[in-house]
Design a protein around this motif. Structure first.
Motif, PDB file in Angstrom:
ATOM      1  N   ASN A  58       0.816  -1.200   0.000  1.00 10.12           N
ATOM      2  CA  ASN A  58       0.000   0.000   0.000  1.00 10.12           C
ATOM      3  C   ASN A  58       0.851   1.252   0.000  1.00 10.12           C
ATOM      4  OD1 ASN A  58      -2.692  -0.092  -0.260  1.00 10.12           O
ATOM      5  ND2 ASN A  58      -3.137  -0.464   1.892  1.00 10.12           N
ATOM      6  N   ARG A  69     -11.214  -2.001  -6.339  1.00  7.85           N
ATOM      7  CA  ARG A  69     -11.083  -0.612  -5.928  1.00  7.85           C
ATOM      8  C   ARG A  69     -11.478   0.306  -7.075  1.00  7.85           C
ATOM      9  NH1 ARG A  69      -5.491  -0.376  -4.465  1.00  7.85           N
ATOM     10  NH2 ARG A  69      -5.001   0.521  -6.473  1.00  7.85           N
ATOM     11  N   ILE A 124      -7.948   2.468  -0.686  1.00  6.29           N
ATOM     12  CA  ILE A 124      -6.560   2.025  -0.505  1.00  6.29           C
ATOM     13  C   ILE A 124      -6.300   1.778   0.980  1.00  6.29           C
ATOM     14  CG2 ILE A 124      -4.142   2.743  -0.625  1.00  6.29           C
ATOM     15  CD1 ILE A 124      -4.774   4.139  -3.239  1.00  6.29           C
ATOM     16  N   ARG A 170      -1.886  19.747   3.934  1.00  2.00           N
ATOM     17  CA  ARG A 170      -3.315  19.538   3.727  1.00  2.00           C
ATOM     18  C   ARG A 170      -3.591  18.118   3.224  1.00  2.00           C
ATOM     19  NH1 ARG A 170      -7.771  23.050   1.871  1.00  2.00           N
ATOM     20  NH2 ARG A 170      -7.283  22.593  -0.277  1.00  2.00           N
ATOM     21  N   GLU A 171      -2.712  17.688   2.319  1.00  2.00           N
ATOM     22  CA  GLU A 171      -2.858  16.318   1.815  1.00  2.00           C
ATOM     23  C   GLU A 171      -2.793  15.323   2.973  1.00  2.00           C
ATOM     24  OE1 GLU A 171       0.336  14.907  -0.755  1.00  2.00           O
ATOM     25  OE2 GLU A 171       0.021  12.961   0.217  1.00  2.00           O
ATOM     26  N   GLU A 224      -8.356   8.607  -8.779  1.00  2.00           N
ATOM     27  CA  GLU A 224      -7.409   8.300  -7.701  1.00  2.00           C
ATOM     28  C   GLU A 224      -7.850   8.938  -6.384  1.00  2.00           C
ATOM     29  OE1 GLU A 224      -3.320   8.960  -8.724  1.00  2.00           O
ATOM     30  OE2 GLU A 224      -3.362   7.476 -10.338  1.00  2.00           O
ATOM     31  N   LEU A 279       2.479   1.739  -3.272  1.00  3.55           N
ATOM     32  CA  LEU A 279       1.555   2.286  -4.262  1.00  3.55           C
ATOM     33  C   LEU A 279       1.421   3.790  -4.085  1.00  3.55           C
ATOM     34  CD1 LEU A 279      -0.778   1.711  -6.394  1.00  3.55           C
ATOM     35  CD2 LEU A 279      -2.293   1.731  -4.415  1.00  3.55           C
ATOM     36  N   ARG A 282       3.816  11.857  -9.663  1.00  3.64           N
ATOM     37  CA  ARG A 282       3.103  13.124  -9.755  1.00  3.64           C
ATOM     38  C   ARG A 282       4.078  14.291  -9.761  1.00  3.64           C
ATOM     39  NH1 ARG A 282      -0.435  12.126  -5.462  1.00  3.64           N
ATOM     40  NH2 ARG A 282      -1.409  10.654  -6.870  1.00  3.64           N
ATOM     41  N   ASN A 297     -11.155  19.842  -0.477  1.00  5.34           N
ATOM     42  CA  ASN A 297     -10.012  19.065   0.015  1.00  5.34           C
ATOM     43  C   ASN A 297      -9.745  17.801  -0.782  1.00  5.34           C
ATOM     44  OD1 ASN A 297      -8.794  20.572   2.017  1.00  5.34           O
ATOM     45  ND2 ASN A 297     -10.342  19.992   3.525  1.00  5.34           N
ATOM     46  N   LEU A 298      -9.583  17.995  -2.078  1.00  5.17           N
ATOM     47  CA  LEU A 298      -9.137  16.880  -2.926  1.00  5.17           C
ATOM     48  C   LEU A 298      -7.620  16.965  -3.041  1.00  5.17           C
ATOM     49  CD1 LEU A 298     -11.793  17.225  -5.755  1.00  5.17           C
ATOM     50  CD2 LEU A 298     -11.799  15.604  -3.845  1.00  5.17           C
ATOM     51  N   LEU A 299      -6.979  15.834  -3.362  1.00  7.01           N
ATOM     52  CA  LEU A 299      -5.540  15.863  -3.630  1.00  7.01           C
ATOM     53  C   LEU A 299      -5.334  16.521  -4.984  1.00  7.01           C
ATOM     54  CD1 LEU A 299      -4.239  12.351  -2.530  1.00  7.01           C
ATOM     55  CD2 LEU A 299      -4.545  14.427  -1.189  1.00  7.01           C
ATOM     56  N   GLU A 348     -10.441   6.710  -5.045  1.00  8.05           N
ATOM     57  CA  GLU A 348      -9.862   5.423  -4.635  1.00  8.05           C
ATOM     58  C   GLU A 348      -9.192   5.484  -3.256  1.00  8.05           C
ATOM     59  OE1 GLU A 348      -8.403   2.820  -8.463  1.00  8.05           O
ATOM     60  OE2 GLU A 348      -7.131   4.441  -7.763  1.00  8.05           O
ATOM     61  N   LEU A 349      -8.760   6.692  -2.882  1.00 12.28           N
ATOM     62  CA  LEU A 349      -7.923   6.836  -1.686  1.00 12.28           C
ATOM     63  C   LEU A 349      -8.462   6.128  -0.429  1.00 12.28           C
ATOM     64  CD1 LEU A 349      -5.211   8.173  -1.138  1.00 12.28           C
ATOM     65  CD2 LEU A 349      -6.440  10.186  -0.319  1.00 12.28           C
ATOM     66  N   PRO A 350      -9.738   6.354  -0.051  1.00 10.00           N
ATOM     67  CA  PRO A 350     -10.223   5.662   1.166  1.00 10.00           C
ATOM     68  C   PRO A 350     -10.206   4.143   1.009  1.00 10.00           C
ATOM     69  CG  PRO A 350     -11.809   7.316   0.396  1.00 10.00           C
ATOM     70  CD  PRO A 350     -10.765   7.215  -0.651  1.00 10.00           C
ATOM     71  N   ARG A 399     -15.964  10.458  -2.983  1.00 13.38           N
ATOM     72  CA  ARG A 399     -14.923   9.934  -2.105  1.00 13.38           C
ATOM     73  C   ARG A 399     -15.505   9.573  -0.726  1.00 13.38           C
ATOM     74  NH1 ARG A 399     -10.194  13.960  -0.785  1.00 13.38           N
ATOM     75  NH2 ARG A 399     -11.867  14.833   0.475  1.00 13.38           N
ATOM     76  N   ILE A 408      -5.949  15.372   4.847  1.00 14.61           N
ATOM     77  CA  ILE A 408      -6.993  14.611   4.145  1.00 14.61           C
ATOM     78  C   ILE A 408      -6.822  13.121   4.414  1.00 14.61           C
ATOM     79  CG2 ILE A 408      -7.873  13.943   1.880  1.00 14.61           C
ATOM     80  CD1 ILE A 408      -6.990  16.782   0.922  1.00 14.61           C
ATOM     81  N   ARG A 447      -3.415  17.681  -8.456  1.00 12.21           N
ATOM     82  CA  ARG A 447      -2.639  16.940  -9.461  1.00 12.21           C
ATOM     83  C   ARG A 447      -2.904  15.430  -9.389  1.00 12.21           C
ATOM     84  NH1 ARG A 447       2.965  18.589  -7.838  1.00 12.21           N
ATOM     85  NH2 ARG A 447       1.813  19.038  -5.937  1.00 12.21           N
ATOM     86  N   THR A 448      -4.095  15.107  -8.903  1.00 13.06           N
ATOM     87  CA  THR A 448      -4.462  13.700  -8.765  1.00 13.06           C
ATOM     88  C   THR A 448      -5.822  13.530  -9.415  1.00 13.06           C
ATOM     89  OG1 THR A 448      -3.302  13.671  -6.665  1.00 13.06           O
ATOM     90  CG2 THR A 448      -4.826  11.873  -7.075  1.00 13.06           C
ATOM     91  N   ARG A 497       2.868   6.704  -6.625  1.00 12.30           N
ATOM     92  CA  ARG A 497       1.967   7.705  -7.204  1.00 12.30           C
ATOM     93  C   ARG A 497       2.483   9.107  -6.937  1.00 12.30           C
ATOM     94  NH1 ARG A 497      -4.375   5.837  -6.437  1.00 12.30           N
ATOM     95  NH2 ARG A 497      -4.267   4.187  -7.969  1.00 12.30           N
ATOM     96  N   ILE A 517      -9.455  10.721   6.357  1.00 14.45           N
ATOM     97  CA  ILE A 517     -10.033   9.578   5.654  1.00 14.45           C
ATOM     98  C   ILE A 517      -9.798   8.286   6.414  1.00 14.45           C
ATOM     99  CG2 ILE A 517      -9.415   8.131   3.683  1.00 14.45           C
ATOM    100  CD1 ILE A 517      -9.649  10.624   1.982  1.00 14.45           C
TER     101      ILE A 517
END
Ligand code: ADP
Ligand code: MG
Lengths: 401, 242
Positions: A4, B127, B118, A307-308, B111, A7, A15, B102-104, B114-116, B163, A311, B106-107, A11, A315
């Protein structure tokens, strides 16, 4: 968990391709520098060893006088032909005993001339110094005894005087002496000290003594010992015999010295090895600097990506998952840098080995080590930023712009 | 309104207070909030700025712990949980829709959605299928490969909703989900949230400033100065279970 993190890390690296590349540049250069230094250093060591072996195997060199401090000289009598005969008679461990007198002289053929060194000796010189004939023949007993004007040419002298012509049977003038070329020596190339070994003319000892040096002295004795394990023994025997012949009393020091080429060889290769280690160490500092670069960029990246991280935490990412993502990111980056560095190093060492004319020695150990080190750099310098990311408060992190 | 422990309420806040900072700088954000929300409800939280709405949301979302009082989620005392246990609760039971999306960056939308999954260790093919289904549910099937910068505000908020929904959480918490959108987009998003609440029985708690958005909910909780001032059914479209 690891797959995980892998991955997520891959990514993230993809990026930010450019930033990722700049991050690992330090590692790439560091790894490449270490490998290139070590590879070239080992190549140089191997070259020195090979060339010293080319001087003659199991070679002992006997010279008058003792090696003393710099600038100091000691007057000591030269050797005589009788010493040679005595050595041949009484030291059975010796395969070849070659007397030598060397002078510099200008060799002339037609309108070409070449300044070279002329050595007087006999056929045992070829054996002791590991020369083989490329063409022609060695001296005959008669030529040696009578001091005939015949000579063998080193490859450089042949090239300079005759170019593409066949020298066999031709005459070469050496100062006052005109001699016939009867043989050519197989080229050996440069010596470890950068001297051209093929720049020589070989004549019978007696010819040089009578016609060029004008005395009966033997300046150097080259000895070849049958077996390497009897070197020490042979050296002692030679010293004992020469002390006796030169009437040196027990309280006096030797007025000659017997040098073992293996000692000189190990001294020289030792020097290049120390140099290699030193250069490698200097190069590893650049690896360390590369690691600090990774830490710097990872810290910036944690701040940038607060911030990322918020998030991810919101989550449901756990502390250790954020930690391992950042850590894996650092390790993937740095080991990828290591791989690039290895490729760069191989290309650079191949090229440099050609340019510097040293053999290319592939050392898988140092390559593996450099790779492991680069991965370790990632762990070491990635940990602090990763922990900082993992410990962020999700609410605070989300609020950050 | 106060439910007994184990009475079946999904969310129960009992005399919850929250103090930020210490000493002279301390701010009493919540002064004793009691709130009980049942499975399948759609609740709007309203109140003036600084009244404590976001603080309530953060506590409900297990992002923050109360200073005193009790928060029970499915009867479990959240206040007694560790940071990691709360993270796991968020992962498995909660979905968030934030005001600022609050999105990532450049993603791709895919994706992001998909994050949660993952973090839930859902296998890659499943997924992807589930993320695409969630995007389809918010009408963004064809925008899966676009990054947030290539999407409008309304589309970004729909990605954020996808999401939040992709894990099929028990509760979705939305902090001013329409705050950054114009009125038409706002209504679109509210309609979407309401339909998800109805169709899937997802419990929905959202903060809003606007009465017209609150009207989509079946119940409105008014917060003032860190206290629940008024808590009433709207008689609106949402119908809580039982
Ligand atoms: N992290 C914090 N540190 C200090 N004070 C805070 C913090 N978060 C919120 N507050 C304060 O708590 C009170 C309630 O804030 P908040 O819950 O964000 O209100 P709302 O969302 O209703 O605008 C406000 O007075 C705010 O200034
Ligand atoms: Mg707020």
């Amino acid at each position: 968990m690891l797959s995980n993190s892998l991955l997520l890390a891959v990514r993230e690296i993809r990026r930010n391709a450019l930033r990722s590349f700049l991050t690992i540049l330090g590692i790439v250069i560091g790894v490449a520098a270490v490998i290139v230094m070590v590879t070239l250093g080992e190549g140089a060591t191997l070259q020195v060893r090979r060339q010293i072996e080319g001087l003659g195997s199991n070679l002992l060199i006997v010279v008058p006088g003792q090696r003393m401090g710099p600038g100091m000289r000691q007057d000591a009598p030269a050797f005589a032909l009788e010493d040679i005969e005595a050595l041949r008679r009484s030291v059975p461990a010796l395969a070849a005993v070659a007397p030598a007198v060397t002078q510099s002289a200008t060799a002339i053929v037609g309108n070409r001339n070449w300044s070279t060194s002329v050595t007087g000796s006999d056929n045992s010189y070829l054996q002791a110094r590991a020369w083989t004939l490329a063409a022609g023949r060695a001296f005959t007993e008669g030529e040696l005894r009578a001091g005939k004007a015949v000579c063998l040419l080193g490859d450089t002298v042949r090239r300079e005087l005759f170019g593409r012509q066949d020298p066999l049977g031709q005459r070469v003038r050496l100062t006052k002496l005109s001699c016939e070329v009867i043989g050519l020596l197989q080229p050996k190339g440069q010596s470890g000290m950068g001297r051209d070994q093929d720049d020589l003319v070989l004549l019978p000892l007696r010819t040089v003594q009578r016609r060029l040096s004008g005395n009966q002295d033997v300046a150097v004795i080259y000895l070849s010992v049958h077996a390497e394990r009897s070197m020490q023994r042979a050296k002692a025997d030679v010293e004992h015999l020469l002390r006796e012949r030169r009437h040196i009393s027990a309280s006096e020091e030797d007025n000659f010295s017997v040098r073992d080429m293996r000692e000189i060889a190990s001294m020289l290769t030792g020097t290049t090895q120390v140099l290699t280690a030193l250069l490698g160490a200097v190069a590893s500092v650049s690896l360390l600097v590369g690691g600090i670069g990774i830490m710097n960029i990872m810290l910036v990246s944690v701040t940038e990506r607060t911030r990322e991280i918020g998030i991810r935490l919101a989550i449901g990412a756990r502390e250790r998952e954020v930690l391992s993502q950042f850590l894996v990111e650092a390790v993937v980056l740095s080991s990828f840098g290591g791989l690039l560095g290895i490729l760069l190093a191989l290309a650079a060492s191949l090229l440099l080995a050609r340019v510097l004319q040293v053999p290319f020695v592939l050392n898988l150990g140092i390559i593996g080590l450099a790779f492991l080190f680069s991965a370790a750099v990632g762990i070491l310098f990635g940990f602090f930023p990763a922990r900082r990311a993992a410990r962020l408060d999700p609410i605070e992190a989300l609020r950050r712009e | 309104m106060l439910a007994e422990p184990g009475s079946g309420a999904l969310i129960e806040l009992m005399a919850v207070t929250k103090v930020y900072g210490q000493g002279a700088a301390a701010v009493q954000a919540l002064r004793g909030v009691d709130l009980s929300i049942a499975t399948g409800e759609m609740v709007a939280v309203m109140g003036p700025s600084g009244s404590g709405k976001s603080t309530v949301m953060n506590i409900l979302g297990c992002l923050d712990a109360p200073t005193s009082g009790t928060y029970r989620f499915r009867g479990m005392d959240v206040g007694a949980m560790s940071r990691d246990e709360r993270a796991l609760l968020r992962r498995h039971a909660l979905g968030f829709v934030f005001q600022g999306f609050n999105l990532l960056s450049r993603t791709s939308a895919l994706e992001n959605v998909e994050l949660p999954l993952i973090y839930r260790r859902v296998h890659s093919s499943e997924r992807r299928a589930r993320a695409l289904a969630a995007l389809a549910a918010v009408g963004l099937r064809d925008w899966a490969q676009h990054t947030p910068a290539e999407l409008s505000g309304g589309q970004q908020q729909r990605v954020a909703i996808a999401r939040a929904l992709v894990t099929e959480p028990a509760v979705v918490l939305a902090d001013e989900p329409t705050g950054n959108l114009d009125s038409a987009r706002g209504h679109e998003i509210m309609a979407l949230l309401r339909s998800l609440n109805r169709a899937r029985g997802i419990t929905l708690v959202m903060i809003t400033h606007e009465p017209e958005m609150a009207a989509y909910a079946g119940r409105v909780v008014h917060v003032l100065d860190g206290l629940v001032e008024r808590d009433a059914a709207t008689g609106g479209p949402s119908d809580a279970e039982q």
